[in-house]
Scaffold this active site. Structure first.
Site, PDB file in Angstrom:
ATOM      1  CG  ASP A   1       7.203  -7.708  -2.936  1.00 55.93           C
ATOM      2  OD1 ASP A   1       6.935  -8.530  -3.840  1.00 55.93           O
ATOM      3  OD2 ASP A   1       8.339  -7.211  -2.788  1.00 55.93           O
TER       4      ASP A   1
ATOM      5  NE  ARG B   1       9.559   2.232 -10.796  1.00 60.48           N
ATOM      6  CZ  ARG B   1      10.128   1.262 -10.085  1.00 60.48           C
ATOM      7  NH1 ARG B   1       9.523   0.072  -9.998  1.00 60.48           N
ATOM      8  NH2 ARG B   1      11.286   1.455  -9.479  1.00 60.48           N
TER       9      ARG B   1
ATOM     10  NE  ARG C   1      15.098  -4.571 -13.908  1.00 58.11           N
ATOM     11  CZ  ARG C   1      14.688  -3.818 -12.917  1.00 58.11           C
ATOM     12  NH1 ARG C   1      13.449  -3.362 -12.903  1.00 58.11           N
ATOM     13  NH2 ARG C   1      15.500  -3.509 -11.922  1.00 58.11           N
TER      14      ARG C   1
ATOM     15  CG  HIS D   1       7.616  -6.617 -12.769  1.00 61.22           C
ATOM     16  ND1 HIS D   1       6.654  -5.735 -12.333  1.00 61.22           N
ATOM     17  CD2 HIS D   1       8.505  -6.727 -11.764  1.00 61.22           C
ATOM     18  CE1 HIS D   1       6.973  -5.315 -11.110  1.00 61.22           C
ATOM     19  NE2 HIS D   1       8.097  -5.905 -10.746  1.00 61.22           N
TER      20      HIS D   1
ATOM     21  CD  GLU E   1       5.582  -8.773 -10.796  1.00 59.62           C
ATOM     22  OE1 GLU E   1       6.644  -9.427 -10.899  1.00 59.62           O
ATOM     23  OE2 GLU E   1       5.420  -7.860  -9.952  1.00 59.62           O
TER      24      GLU E   1
END
Length: 294
Positions: A206, A72, A94, A163, A265
């Protein structure tokens, strides 16, 4: 993230060592220009701090370094897809183990290259052959390049993102420009929206900004700097912050963690895998993000 206190497991050069946090090995760069760290788990940049500056990359204090789940914070590599258009969400890169291919340095900085290729595990998820390289250049700036090559005898479709979690002093005071005004709102079921040229957050966001400028600027008055994000190979820029409700729902993020980051991102966005970018056998593609501050 302070990597300087971790003991070196392996000394590769004057500037590059391997360290370990819990169960994750990290390539650590300590150079006159900057310090940085790239986890082999996920090919994941976990730190970049230019000399005499605060950290530019945000990592959660609750990030789980057990080598299973994605970390994270930092710069997760979302590939061979971005989003929840297939499982696992954001692809397998990832949470895969990358290999250190090479490292080199000079007076201007250091470069680390990691590699990931197809295996039985990846082909069970996505049945194609590929070669992926993550090239991390550490100078006064941080340049991260995801270079993918189709090594299969047939074409395949993909999407992806770098990201990046940017470290800011206070998200409520940070101000972003350069993302453009047109965006797809993931909080409104993918509704296409028109926004302003300046973004200042008061709640969760978002968004897939579909016409970003070459440079996205984040004014950070608390840390007295402007963060510059320059992307290449992208078709959009995703901006994300979960705000209080989202942060409290995540086991690997502290409840107030949302207050000190903004994700900006470099994204090759597609609504489905079938609508992703097609790469023919032998072809390559690069997705890049460059981050700096002044």
């Amino acid at each position: 993230m302070n990597l300087t206190q971790l003991p070196a497991l392996t000394v590769l050069s004057d500037n590059v060592t391997i360290v370990e946090k819990d169960k994750v090995k990290i390539v650590r760069i300590i150079h006159d220009k900057a310090t940085a760290g790239i986890a082999l788990h996920g090919g994941h940049v976990v730190s970049f701090q230019p000399v005499d500056q605060p950290e530019l990359i945000w990592m959660s204090e609750e990030a789980i370094f057990d080598g299973s789940a994605a970390l994270r914070g930092g710069i997760p590599v979302c590939w061979p897809w971005f989003g929840r258009i297939a499982a696992p969400a954001h692809g397998f890169a990832r949470s895969s183990q990358w290999q250190l291919i090479e490292h080199r340095e000079n007076e201007h900085g250091a470069i680390v290259e990691l590699g990931l290729s197809d295996s039985k595990e990846t082909q069970a998820i996505w049945p194609y052959q590929f070669d992926a390289r993550l090239i991390v250049e550490v100078t006064e700036k941080l340049k991260v390049t995801l270079k993918v090559t189709n090594t299969d005898d047939k074409s395949w479709m993909f999407s992806g993102a770098l990201h990046t979690y940017l470290n800011v002093g206070d998200i409520a005071q940070a101000q972003t420009t350069g993302m453009g005004s047109e965006y797809i709102d993931s909080l409104q079921a993918g509704k296409r929206c028109q926004g302003g040229e300046v973004l200042k957050l008061t709640n969760t966001i978002d968004r897939v900004y579909t016409k970003p400028e070459q440079e996205i600027l984040v004014q950070d008055p608390v840390l007295n700097r402007t963060i510059k994000v320059e992307n290449q190979g992208h078709n959009s820029a995703v901006l994300w912050n979960p705000w209080a409700e989202g942060a409290t729902s995540m086991a690997d993020m502290e409840d107030n963690g949302y207050q000190t980051f903004l994700c900006v991102e470099s994204t090759l966005h597609a609504p489905s895998l079938e609508q992703g970018k097609s790469l023919q056998s032998g072809e390559g593609y690069e997705l890049v993000t460059t981050i700096s501050a002044n």
